[in-house]
Write a protein that holds these residues in place. Structure first.
Motif, PDB file in Angstrom:
ATOM      1  N   ASP A  16      39.975  37.741  31.826  1.00  0.00           N
ATOM      2  CA  ASP A  16      39.521  37.702  33.209  1.00  0.00           C
ATOM      3  C   ASP A  16      40.377  38.890  33.511  1.00  0.00           C
ATOM      4  O   ASP A  16      41.584  38.884  33.942  1.00  0.00           O
ATOM      5  CB  ASP A  16      40.070  36.592  33.746  1.00  0.00           C
ATOM      6  CG  ASP A  16      39.835  36.630  35.290  1.00  0.00           C
ATOM      7  OD1 ASP A  16      40.839  35.956  36.040  1.00  0.00           O
ATOM      8  OD2 ASP A  16      39.127  37.393  35.785  1.00  0.00           O
ATOM      9  N   CYS A  23      42.875  34.748  37.362  1.00  0.00           N
ATOM     10  CA  CYS A  23      42.052  35.086  38.530  1.00  0.00           C
ATOM     11  C   CYS A  23      42.891  34.386  39.667  1.00  0.00           C
ATOM     12  O   CYS A  23      43.199  33.446  39.504  1.00  0.00           O
ATOM     13  CB  CYS A  23      40.752  34.675  38.353  1.00  0.00           C
ATOM     14  SG  CYS A  23      40.501  32.792  38.167  1.00  0.00           S
ATOM     15  N   CYS A  26      42.294  30.708  40.755  1.00  0.00           N
ATOM     16  CA  CYS A  26      42.626  29.883  39.695  1.00  0.00           C
ATOM     17  C   CYS A  26      43.912  28.594  40.093  1.00  0.00           C
ATOM     18  O   CYS A  26      44.809  29.326  40.634  1.00  0.00           O
ATOM     19  CB  CYS A  26      42.619  30.358  38.230  1.00  0.00           C
ATOM     20  SG  CYS A  26      43.182  29.034  37.043  1.00  0.00           S
ATOM     21  N   HIS A  51      36.386  30.994  28.650  1.00  0.00           N
ATOM     22  CA  HIS A  51      35.408  31.511  30.042  1.00  0.00           C
ATOM     23  C   HIS A  51      34.064  30.769  29.509  1.00  0.00           C
ATOM     24  O   HIS A  51      33.354  31.343  28.814  1.00  0.00           O
ATOM     25  CB  HIS A  51      35.246  32.554  30.100  1.00  0.00           C
ATOM     26  CG  HIS A  51      35.010  32.857  31.391  1.00  0.00           C
ATOM     27  ND1 HIS A  51      35.102  34.387  32.206  1.00  0.00           N
ATOM     28  CD2 HIS A  51      34.322  32.317  32.305  1.00  0.00           C
ATOM     29  CE1 HIS A  51      34.360  34.408  33.293  1.00  0.00           C
ATOM     30  NE2 HIS A  51      34.031  33.142  33.590  1.00  0.00           N
ATOM     31  N   ARG A  75      35.568  28.222  38.363  1.00  0.00           N
ATOM     32  CA  ARG A  75      35.663  29.460  38.639  1.00  0.00           C
ATOM     33  C   ARG A  75      34.731  30.201  39.682  1.00  0.00           C
ATOM     34  O   ARG A  75      35.218  31.138  40.503  1.00  0.00           O
ATOM     35  CB  ARG A  75      35.435  30.534  37.347  1.00  0.00           C
ATOM     36  CG  ARG A  75      35.434  31.793  37.648  1.00  0.00           C
ATOM     37  CD  ARG A  75      35.808  32.579  36.101  1.00  0.00           C
ATOM     38  NE  ARG A  75      35.963  33.990  36.269  1.00  0.00           N
ATOM     39  CZ  ARG A  75      36.698  34.628  37.045  1.00  0.00           C
ATOM     40  NH1 ARG A  75      37.612  33.735  37.649  1.00  0.00           N
ATOM     41  NH2 ARG A  75      36.789  36.008  37.236  1.00  0.00           N
ATOM     42  N   CYS A 125      36.667  27.970  33.552  1.00  0.00           N
ATOM     43  CA  CYS A 125      37.777  28.337  32.699  1.00  0.00           C
ATOM     44  C   CYS A 125      38.082  27.005  32.017  1.00  0.00           C
ATOM     45  O   CYS A 125      38.762  26.381  32.523  1.00  0.00           O
ATOM     46  CB  CYS A 125      38.768  29.250  33.326  1.00  0.00           C
ATOM     47  SG  CYS A 125      38.514  30.664  33.991  1.00  0.00           S
TER      48      CYS A 125
END
Lengths: 249, 249
Positions: A16, A23, A26, A51, A75, A125
């Motif tokens: 990512d 991210c 997250c 992912h 996500r 994720c």
DNA sequence: CGTATGGTTGACCCCGCTCAATTGGTGTGG
DNA sequence: CCACACCAATTGAGCGGGGTCAACCATACG
């Protein structure tokens, strides 16, 4: 236009963005970033991220009884978890927004105790739980983080078990979403409910007719504006007041 | 005459019976015994056990807002956890029997989110949570056990959040206690409710008058006999049927 | 034996559910 | 682009499960 963030720039693989950055929305970002782990540990955590998705609206992510082996952070999109009770009626257990974690209540029992379904386009994720546990033995910060996530969900689950009025439940629902959106960097005063009225009703243990009526009255009293699924908070103070019975600050 | 087990033979110190054996009812016994750890690990776990109490009926074990640093397994007696809602009314969150663990919902937040009070004479095994976490990094079985305990409580907390009738709630309450007593080696068909009617009512989100009426009717219909706080199950099948709406098998 | 606390029982009423009809929004095919 | 169908949402009318209020009863304790 919505919660996609910076996905889609990349192929849907295990990584990512920059390989040393989770991210930002997250639930696990703070597990490493905030606690200053070195780069080797970061990449260890990255290694076990898968992912997955996108799931289309109405697609199931897992079903009650499926063998448990992974937890997942949302996500993009919204996930609803629910069971079907003995009378054949749907009981919604929760809604999960980007950054929140699903599957934690499946650890005990080794099977998912509920169904999870995408309310809109959802990407996840996914983390192998055995692998994550193993890693947690070498990363005390990650272990702590998991303990905290689990502990937090115990409290969350008992929120709605009190005997509250329809108004209190409805206000708590709105305020909780407002706060959660805000915490993830979206607007907390103007947002989109991604679920149907019946879903809200099943979650709050009200009839969908009651949800309609209460929202109507809230609008008439100037607490909010709601059109279709677009909500705009107009009197947050008053809503917080009503919600406080449920949320306890 | 009750749940004291083999305490009191010893001084109230960190140990319990033979230095390599946990008390058999303890929620952590399986964490080591069932998974065949060696003696050095067993004693490591023992080192951080603090045997506390007894607490007299009405004494608080911790209060809402107290800083969190330890979880505890009930060793003897019954513990009630509760909060006081905005209308000043008590909301009972749970009852804990010997072998069950209190304080798990305090990890997140670092403070106890509820009060815990002894319903009768209570003794506890207290574990420093930071120390236990640390040990868990070296004992994967202990870590798993903690994850499972936490996960289990998420599910337990959402049981009563459904919209169930007073009969279903009451039956589920009785059956759940029956099972829990049985699991710890006590009789599941004849036991003593250690809490007041008002506590039961606050837990089930019913009025205490309703609890009285439902129990009365259950007795008239031959489902059970109840005198004061002594319960005897007479038609377990029928009670299980009613309870199944809540407990889901 | 008197007092207090917890439990039981009765009468009444209200919040939210059920049932039913209507509206509106969205997608599909002509 | 419109017509139709379908499903979600709204609105109204009526009712019932369980709450509230109040009086009474029973067991524990000083």
């Amino acid at each position: 236009m919505r919660t996609e963030g910076r996905a889609r720039k990349r192929l849907p693989v295990t990584d990512d963005g920059d390989p040393l950055t989770f991210c930002s929305t997250c639930a696990f970002s703070s597990a490493c970033l905030a606690e200053g782990f070195d780069k080797s540990q970061l990449s260890e955590l990255h290694v076990l991220v898968l992912h997955v998705g996108p799931f289309a609206r109405g697609e199931h992510i897992f079903r009650e009884g499926d063998p448990f082996n992974s937890i997942a952070a949302v996500r993009a999109g919204t996930v609803k978890t629910y069971v079907v009770d003995s009378r054949g009626r749907e009981q919604v257990q929760g809604f999960f927004l980007p950054g929140e974690v699903i599957g934690l209540n499946a650890i005990h029992g080794a099977r998912y105790p509920a169904n999870a379904i995408a309310l809109d386009t959802v990407t996840l994720c996914r983390f192998s739980f055995p692998q994550m546990s193993l890693l947690a033995t070498r990363m005390p910060g990650l272990q702590q983080h998991l303990f905290r996530l689990l502990s937090h969900d115990i409290g969350k689950a008992s929120l709605l078990s009190g005997d509250f009025t329809a108004d209190e439940r409805m206000a708590a629902f709105i305020i909780a979403f407002s706060r959660r959106y805000e915490a993830r960097g979206y607007s907390g005063s103007h947002f989109n409910l991604t679920m149907a009225r019946t879903d809200i009703a099943n979650y709050l243990r009200l009839a969908s007719e009651t949800v309609s009526r209460v929202l109507r009255r809230f609008q008439d009293e100037g607490l909010l504006r709601i059109e279709r699924r677009e909500v705009q908070l107009l009197d947050r103070i008053r809503l917080e007041q009503l919600a406080s019975a449920v949320l306890r600050h």
